[in-house]
Motif scaffolding. Structure first.
Motif, mmCIF file in Angstrom:
data_model
loop_
_atom_site.group_PDB
_atom_site.id
_atom_site.type_symbol
_atom_site.label_atom_id
_atom_site.label_comp_id
_atom_site.label_asym_id
_atom_site.label_seq_id
_atom_site.Cartn_x
_atom_site.Cartn_y
_atom_site.Cartn_z
ATOM 1 N N TYR A 60 70.916 47.383 49.758
ATOM 2 C CA TYR A 60 70.363 48.267 49.387
ATOM 3 C C TYR A 60 69.721 47.544 47.514
ATOM 4 O O TYR A 60 68.233 48.359 47.660
ATOM 5 C CB TYR A 60 71.121 49.564 48.408
ATOM 6 N N LEU A 61 69.959 47.180 47.164
ATOM 7 C CA LEU A 61 70.032 46.255 45.513
ATOM 8 C C LEU A 61 68.023 45.565 45.884
ATOM 9 O O LEU A 61 67.305 45.371 45.228
ATOM 10 C CB LEU A 61 70.687 45.460 44.939
ATOM 11 N N GLN A 119 65.854 46.745 46.619
ATOM 12 C CA GLN A 119 65.285 48.522 45.498
ATOM 13 C C GLN A 119 65.158 49.310 45.370
ATOM 14 O O GLN A 119 64.625 50.281 45.160
ATOM 15 C CB GLN A 119 63.336 47.930 45.358
ATOM 16 N N GLU A 141 67.939 51.035 44.652
ATOM 17 C CA GLU A 141 68.723 50.809 42.868
ATOM 18 C C GLU A 141 69.392 52.049 42.287
ATOM 19 O O GLU A 141 71.127 51.441 42.934
ATOM 20 C CB GLU A 141 68.052 50.228 42.102
ATOM 21 N N ALA A 176 71.787 52.523 45.311
ATOM 22 C CA ALA A 176 72.848 50.923 45.829
ATOM 23 C C ALA A 176 73.705 51.667 44.805
ATOM 24 O O ALA A 176 75.258 51.271 45.025
ATOM 25 C CB ALA A 176 72.513 49.519 45.505
ATOM 26 N N VAL A 177 74.114 52.360 43.852
ATOM 27 C CA VAL A 177 74.643 52.280 42.742
ATOM 28 C C VAL A 177 75.292 53.818 43.126
ATOM 29 O O VAL A 177 76.852 53.673 42.575
ATOM 30 C CB VAL A 177 74.448 53.011 41.163
ATOM 31 N N GLY A 226 62.358 56.650 41.733
ATOM 32 C CA GLY A 226 63.407 55.880 40.653
ATOM 33 C C GLY A 226 64.091 57.373 40.910
ATOM 34 O O GLY A 226 64.145 58.403 41.139
ATOM 35 N N LEU A 275 69.490 48.647 32.682
ATOM 36 C CA LEU A 275 68.944 49.844 33.944
ATOM 37 C C LEU A 275 69.080 50.848 34.010
ATOM 38 O O LEU A 275 69.125 51.783 32.596
ATOM 39 C CB LEU A 275 70.281 49.266 34.517
ATOM 40 N N THR A 323 69.101 53.439 36.236
ATOM 41 C CA THR A 323 70.650 53.873 35.652
ATOM 42 C C THR A 323 71.910 53.118 35.559
ATOM 43 O O THR A 323 72.839 53.444 36.216
ATOM 44 C CB THR A 323 70.761 53.837 37.575
ATOM 45 N N PHE A 361 75.750 53.402 37.050
ATOM 46 C CA PHE A 361 76.606 51.734 36.879
ATOM 47 C C PHE A 361 77.371 51.759 36.039
ATOM 48 O O PHE A 361 78.821 51.422 37.200
ATOM 49 C CB PHE A 361 75.340 50.781 36.420
ATOM 50 N N ARG A 395 61.124 52.173 52.738
ATOM 51 C CA ARG A 395 60.942 50.385 51.197
ATOM 52 C C ARG A 395 59.590 50.094 52.112
ATOM 53 O O ARG A 395 58.837 49.966 50.887
ATOM 54 C CB ARG A 395 62.257 50.076 51.672
ATOM 55 N N GLN A 447 65.047 57.641 50.541
ATOM 56 C CA GLN A 447 66.422 57.990 49.909
ATOM 57 C C GLN A 447 67.455 59.082 49.947
ATOM 58 O O GLN A 447 68.272 59.344 49.712
ATOM 59 C CB GLN A 447 65.217 57.382 48.586
#
Lengths: 217, 441, 105, 286
Positions: free
Chosen positions: A47-48, A51, A53, A56-57, A133, B125, B127, B131, C54, C64
């Motif tokens: 996932y990272l 992009q 992000e 991913a977290v 984002g 970051l 996030t 994180f 993506r 997402q």
């Protein structure tokens, strides 16, 4: 730079697949769960690389932090038969293997033969691409996907309550050592219960009161 | 770091390095600094805790190695390195070996988003906060591995307790931080720090307040309740007394660390103290402004910043030093409070721990979330968002209204919850006993 | 990423992961092993969603969002599934799917 | 078994109940009060506390640099006393301490008159195994002559285990030493002890009962004895006999010293076996 990305992607893909293969083939269930965690990590890394992000977290937070811990807990609570030396696969696993390989082949064959994905042309170098984002995601959840968001919320609540109800153990089966105060209270409650059964008046038990200094009260 | 290096190497020295080399060098430098600082903090914390707890117990504490015993942690480290590494015969050797690594790695990773001073964050970051908590939850897996691989019932019990506790208390911790995230509107730790300028009242809530770097969240009702809830949850996450049941030495030897010796044990120790440092640091950052303090903002504004590329680099250094000073001061203060609580409180029972987390902290933080939303609505929303009450109010009036409303809600919920919680505890105990009577045991 | 790795590579990876998960879900005797297989399959689906997001619509959040919904559903599924595993274990004293063969306990 | 009204019998035993108003909701103030207590300790801990009656302040004694002030009644290991002036030991080898010693680490032999072979109220050899002594102080309590007392010396660590089997020579301390470490306790018993000692000295022939390390006292006593013998010889007007004392007195102090460790061990083993047998007999009897 491209080569670096390719190598990284290849490593991540290899890692994910090896870990996944270990998950389904290892005998020890705990090892299998640990490999599953490794696989989750690999997916998070992917996932990272893509992009995503925030995703991913979230992957790490939910899968590694919660789901895998839940799985480990469940394994340990059902421990006696999950050790080694027990047959872990059903007797018809070769059939399943054939079926899954065939499925993979049927899915992949058209893809490999006739690769017609309308991938848009890459933007010219230097212009940063707008990537959704966390702020955009949040806005999406309370605007376009409000209903879905709330349904997921309800689902999670239902799952929480359902899990508790399903796994609930009757309290009477629990055993714990009572504290002295609790034993005293128990005795008193029992006496009260017997008193109500037998009508003879019994004098109230003397109660010791600790005198407290005025400053404390 | 990258900007500084670029300015130094390509600007001042004129070596003309390519971009990737500069990137690589800056990463290596940052990673080196983090890897050096993390164990140093751990060494200092062990010494600090032992000295402080000794004073609280009317003792002196370690004072033999070096002046005032300052080299004691080094001596302990040497001892740990030279100890024999014992692996139980029935242990799962690979998992037993991997467990300390899995526990330590996330704690070091978490340093990646901790800002030490103005412009001094390894990775900013978007996030960052998420994180931080995502990574911290990884160590639960390491604990589970340690407990299971040791093949010892104390280890397994300790690991189960530790993981149950960490997973349960992650919820109030994250919920209390989400209140702050709602107010700030960002998950980036730098944004959260930048919000806390001002004097008692944040600059962003009430423009025009002089910036002394003291507009901390803890001065608002929302921030205060979130701070208390978060700090309690942090104690549980860091396995500090009164929440140290996972390694309750009077019950289960040393919990998941029972079968570890030598440097592996040292690694668990390292992870624990580094985690404590990070939890204190994140408390200081989120609720007490991190490196914010009188003078830092002004100094930094004089230095080289993206807005002001012609500033004096000396001011950057000064702002950095002052910022790190404030940050560490606050962090060490919180660790002092942790030690203080350790000196004051006995250990909880596991059912008390779970009840407190699920029946008290989570409702409290949920109510606080509501307060946070109201805070945003009162201070920032206009008719466009549907907030019609505050139309035409001055910012001060809006801020006051937000303060009063959130204070009333939080105080009311706190008072109500304490009563209900105490009553429910008493009721539960009675019900349990009555059940015992009915069972006739 | 876009130029270096073609989309089919990611999709192949996802398909392979899905098939491995399917194999695990179908061939494991242990109920928890079955659940782990299902988790792998869900992850494969997520990879697909993120990859499509993506490569096609990076400025819209739909991909997402769906991945996040799937993660939430997976978490719910894991919670309920494992609770059921524990309930089954308590009742039958086994977690092997082929030994849980009685309608009445 | 008088049950007080506060005592309540529960399955685990008898408990005393104290009721507090613990149903009160404190709303976190209880926690703050506890923390305030600890804060006071922390704040006060930068002052030293040497009074033993305060509860605040650091009471750590940083030992090698700073010596602890030992209370008079402190007891560590038993020692034997001798009189400073005459050099006579207070012990009469009455065997009371040997009998009462719970770990049975005290061993002694009674001195005998070299001329007649009869027992004399003095001790020939006295051994205490410090390594097994439990510092109970029974020996000092039971001693009718106040000859055995408890020492304040506590730095006894050694890497030589056998050195912890202590003989009379190392056990003996002058009375002045004990009067220094425990003045009031000595003052209580001083008169009686010295009076008994005077009585015993009269029954001790030769140099028996003299502390062996006091060589000048022994020499003085010998000279005195020699003078007495010479006087006796003159009075009897017989042939001047050589003083028999020096030759005869020699074995008394030497007896303890010539024991090798093996012999000692054998002796101790024999004593222990005898004691065990005795115990068994008494056990069988009862």
């Amino acid at each position: 730079m491209e080569v670096v990305v390719q190598v990284v992607f290849g490593l991540i893909a290899l890692f994910i697949l090896v870990a996944a293969a270990m998950v389904v083939s290892v005998r020890n269930v705990i090892h299998s769960a640990l490999w599953l965690i490794a696989c989750f990590f690999g997916v998070g890394a992917l996932y990272l690389l893509l992009q995503a992000e925030f995703l991913a977290v979230v992957q790490v937070l939910v899968y590694v932090g919660a789901v895998s811990v839940l799985i480990l807990f469940a394994i340990m609570l059902t421990r006696q038969i999950s050790g080694e030396g027990v047959r872990q696969l059903t007797s018809r696993w070769p059939v399943v293997l054939v079926v899954t390989v065939l499925l993979f082949a049927t899915v992949m064959a058209p893809t490999l033969i006739n690769q017609q994905w309308n991938v848009p042309p890459a933007p010219p170098l230097g212009t940063p691409e707008p990537i959704a984002g966390p702020a955009e995601l949040g806005r999406g959840f309370v605007n376009e996907f409000l209903i879905q968001f709330q349904v997921v919320g309800v689902l999670l609540t239902v799952a929480l309550i359902g899990a508790i109800v399903i796994a609930f153990e009757e309290r009477a089966r629990r055993r714990r050592v009572l504290t002295l105060a609790e034993e005293l209270e128990l005795k008193r409650l029992r006496e009260r219960a017997t008193q109500t059964e037998t009508p003879e008046p019994v004098e109230a038990e003397p109660v010791a009161r600790e005198t407290r200094p005025a400053s404390e009260g | 770091m990258y900007d500084m290096l670029a300015a130094l190497i390509n600007g001042t020295l004129g070596w003309g390095w390519p971009e990737w080399a500069l990137n690589l060098l800056s990463y290596i430098l940052v990673v080196t600094i983090v890897l050096v600082v993390a164990p140093l903090q751990m060494l200092f914390f062990t010494y600090y805790e032992r000295r402080v707890i000794a004073r609280m117990q009317d003792r002196v504490g370690p004072n033999r190695v070096g002046p005032e015993g300052i080299w004691q942690p080094i001596a302990d480290g040497v001892k740990m390195f030279t100890k024999e590494d014992i692996v139980p015969q029935a242990a799962d050797r690979i998992v037993h070996f991997l467990a300390p690594c899995v526990v330590v790695a996330p704690t070091v990773l978490m340093f990646a988003v901790v800002p030490w001073g103005p412009g001094m964050v390894p990775v900013d970051l978007p996030t960052g906060l998420l994180f931080f908590f995502a990574i911290s939850s990884i160590s639960a897996v390491g604990l589970m591995m340690a407990g299971w691989a040791s093949n010892n019932k104390f280890s397994l019990l300790g690991a189960m307790r530790a993981v149950a506790q960490m997973v349960s208390y992650e919820i109030p911790a994250v919920l209390s931080l989400i209140a702050i995230v709602i107010v700030v509107g960002s998950l980036s730790i730098n944004d959260i720090i930048a919000y806390q300028t001002g004097l008692i009242v944040s600059n962003r809530d009430l423009p025009g307040i002089p910036d002394l770097g003291l507009g901390w969240f803890v001065f608002t009702p929302v921030g205060f309740v979130a701070f208390i809830a978060f700090f309690i949850a942090a104690l549980a996450e860091g396995e500090r007394t009164p929440f140290d049941i996972p390694e309750a030495d009077s019950e289960i030897v040393a919990g998941y660390m029972t079968e570890y010796s030598g440097m592996k044990f040292g690694l668990f120790y390292l992870a624990q103290y580094v985690l404590n440092f990070l939890l204190c640091a994140i408390t200081a950052i989120i609720f007490f402004g991190g490196w914010q303090g009188p003078g830092v903002g002004w100094l930094y504004a004089q230095g080289i910043t993206p807005e002001n590329p012609n500033g004096n680099g000396l001011f950057n250094v000064l702002a950095g030093v002052l910022g790190v000073f404030y940050f560490l001061l606050k962090t060490y203060l919180f660790f002092f409070v942790m030690v203080w609580l350790r000196g004051a409180l006995p250990r909880l029972r596991i059912d008390q721990l779970m009840d407190f987390g699920w029946k008290f902290l989570i409702p409290l933080t949920l109510a606080n979330l509501f307060s946070a939303a109201l805070w945003v609505a009162f201070t920032r929303w206009g008719p466009a968002e549907g907030m019609l009450i505050t139309v035409g109010w001055s910012p001060v009036l809006r801020w006051l209204a937000a303060f009063v409303v959130t204070l009333a809600i939080n105080l009311g919920v706190y008072l109500w919850l304490t009563r209900v919680y105490a009553a429910s505890q008493a009721e539960r105990r009675r019900a349990e006993l009555e059940e015992l009577i009915a069972a006739g045991s | 990423m876009l130029n270096a790795v073609p989309l089919p590579a990611v999709l192949t990876l996802a398909a392979a992961l899905f098939c491995i998960g399917l194999f695990g879900a179908l061939s494991r005797r242990n109920l928890i092993g079955v659940l782990m297989g299902v988790e792998l399959m869900l992850n494969a689906v997520n990879i697909n969603l993120v990859a499509f997001w993506r490569y096609f619509e990076p400025r819209y959040i739909t991909g997402q969002t769906f991945a996040i919904f799937i993660i939430a559903v997976a978490a719910a599924e894991a919670a309920v599934g494992l609770a059921m595993v524990i309930a089954v274990y308590r009742h039958y004293v086994t977690v092997n799917a082929d030994e849980v063969d009685q309608l009445r306990g | 078994m008088t049950a007080s009204p506060f005592e309540i019998e529960i399955p685990r035993g008898r408990v005393i109940e104290v009721q507090r108003d613990d149903t009160r909701v404190r709303r976190g103030t209880g926690l703050l009060r506890g923390m305030a207590v600890i804060w006071k300790h922390w704040k006060e801990s930068f002052k030293l506390n040497r009074s033993y009656s305060q509860i605040h302040g650091t009471f750590t004694i940083e030992y090698p640099e700073e010596r602890p002030r030992i209370p008079e009644a402190y007891r560590n290991m038993p020692i034997l006393l001798y009189d400073d002036e005459t050099g006579h030991e207070l012990c009469t080898s009455c065997f009371q301490c040997e009998r009462i010693c719970p770990p049975q680490v005290i061993h002694m032999t009674q001195a005998k008159d070299p001329a007649t072979g009869k027992p004399v109220p003095a001790v020939a050899e006295f051994i205490i195994e410090y390594d097994a002594c439990m510092s109970c102080g029974f020996c000092a309590e039971v001693c009718p002559f106040d000859a055995i007392k408890m020492d304040h010396e506590f730095e006894l660590s050694t890497d030589d285990h056998l050195r912890l089997t202590v003989h009379k020579e190392q056990l003996l301390r002058p009375i002045s030493y004990y009067a220094h470490i425990a003045p009031t306790m000595w003052a209580e018993v001083r008169e009686g002890a010295l009076k008994k000692l005077q009585g015993n000295i009269r029954r001790r022939p030769d140099v028996i009962g003299l502390a062996p390390q006091l060589t000048e006292k022994i020499a003085a006593r010998r000279a005195e004895l020699a003078a007495q013998a010479a006087q006796a010889a003159q009075a009897a007007a017989a042939t001047p006999a050589p003083p028999a004392a020096p030759a005869a007195a020699a074995p008394a102090p030497a007896e303890g010293r010539k024991l090798t460790p093996e012999e000692k061990a054998a002796k101790l083993a024999a004593i222990r076996a005898a004691n065990a047998a005795k115990k068994q007999q008494s056990g069988d009897g009862s």
